[in-house]
Design an enzyme around this catalytic site. Sequence first.
Site, PDB file in Angstrom:
ATOM      1  CG  ASP A 276      -2.049   0.990   1.130  1.00  0.00           C
ATOM      2  OD1 ASP A 276      -2.347   1.434   0.003  1.00  0.00           O
ATOM      3  OD2 ASP A 276      -2.640   1.322   2.183  1.00  0.00           O
TER       4      ASP A 276
ATOM      5  CG  HIS B 114      -4.564  10.541   2.472  1.00  0.00           C
ATOM      6  ND1 HIS B 114      -5.630  10.476   3.350  1.00  0.00           N
ATOM      7  CD2 HIS B 114      -3.692   9.577   2.877  1.00  0.00           C
ATOM      8  CE1 HIS B 114      -5.422   9.504   4.238  1.00  0.00           C
ATOM      9  NE2 HIS B 114      -4.248   8.955   3.970  1.00  0.00           N
TER      10      HIS B 114
ATOM     11  CG  ASP C 215      -6.075  -0.311   2.656  1.00  0.00           C
ATOM     12  OD1 ASP C 215      -6.145  -1.529   2.893  1.00  0.00           O
ATOM     13  OD2 ASP C 215      -5.097   0.390   2.966  1.00  0.00           O
TER      14      ASP C 215
HETATM   15 MN    MN Z   1      -4.438   2.367   2.714  1.00  0.00          MN
END
Ligand code: MN
Length: 423
Positions: free
Chosen positions: A134, A141, A241
């Site tokens: 990831d 973000h 996620d």
């Molecule tokens: Mn993530």
Amino acid sequence: MIKANDPALKSWIEVSKDSDFPIQNIPFGVFKTNNISERVGTRIGDKVVDLNALFVLGYLDNLPFQREDFDTDSLNEIMKHGKAATSDLRNRISKLFNSENTDLAGNAHHVEQVLFDVQNVEMCMPVKVGDYTDFYSSRDHATNVGTMFRDPDNALLPNWLHIPVGYHGRASSIIPTGKSIKRPKGQQKPNEDEGPVFGPCKLLDFELEMAFVTFDGKELGDSISTKEAKDYIFGMCIMNDWSARDIQKWEYVPLGPFLAKSFASSVSPWIVTMDALEPFSIDGPDQDPKVLPYLEYEGKHHYDIDLEVSIKPENSEETTVCNSNYKYMYWNMVQQLAHHTVNGCNVRCGDMMASGTISGPERSSFGSMLEISWKGTKPFKMKDGSERKFLQDNDTVIMRGHCEKDGVRIGFGEVSTKILPAD
Ligand code: MN
């Protein structure tokens, strides 16, 4: 232009204007029905095409595939044949379903064996994921998280503009759309002055991400350059996620996310190929400071993909809580893959690499409840009058994505997941 991408193409299967799956898409997935076991398929309009049946009936002859590549529960077998072969497969399917081609369309008995109504199939996990990585590649973000938890004036850590930051996630808990998750339990430390407590996560969150899956990479010790990276990427899906923010906050120093992330990640069922996405590639943002030479790249490797997240409370209508776009990524896939392998780390067929939460500059484009509710300080008003800071039991989170250009809409379908209460 790739022939199968021609906006002028039409299929003899009816496709509605707002469908994610015109003949220019031809994504790959794995499905089953009440009567048949998992197998590889594609989708046009509201029909799922059984590629195993197509192969058995001889429509996929003179391609480098065997029956075992389609009569199986993942896309890994077709992916093992590499980029050129899977591109040829997509082109063949495009030809077969072209409105000007009667080879299959003219044989009603064959058509009946090959096509399924989408409501009669169950979509399965498309890929056997060996390793899951990831990244953390959306600047907005990373800035939001840095502002909330550290220092608004130095929101980005010093490495962020130099390194596509990432961590190794958990592959075993990646699940397809439709599979519910249970609210995770774990250690939290809600009060500064008291010790940790154990219980159901109270700050359950989604993360709006996209993921790409890889073909077999190079040998251990070799690297994939940004120039080569495209040839190692099969396609993309949407990923939710899941994140347990309270567990994360207590556990993540010094080695990063662990149980706060590993309980589940949900993916949309169709892998849309990089071939199909090519018409939607765009320039990325200027990268300043200048990146190190191994991260420099040529060409367009960012993509204009509209993304949305909605929450559907039980027995109520869904409310859209986020409209974002994959174009907000700072680091692109070829940079991520080049970085991932620059130390000699090998990637394998079926590895999955996610973008990190994809947030845009406005609150309406933030890709997690953490950001939308700003750590729980700004509740989000739902259509039914209820409020959300984080996710509640029995909420269903739905993510969708599509690109649109020259009258062609290429979409991913959706990843929809219900949250069940903790045991
Ligand atoms: Mn993530």
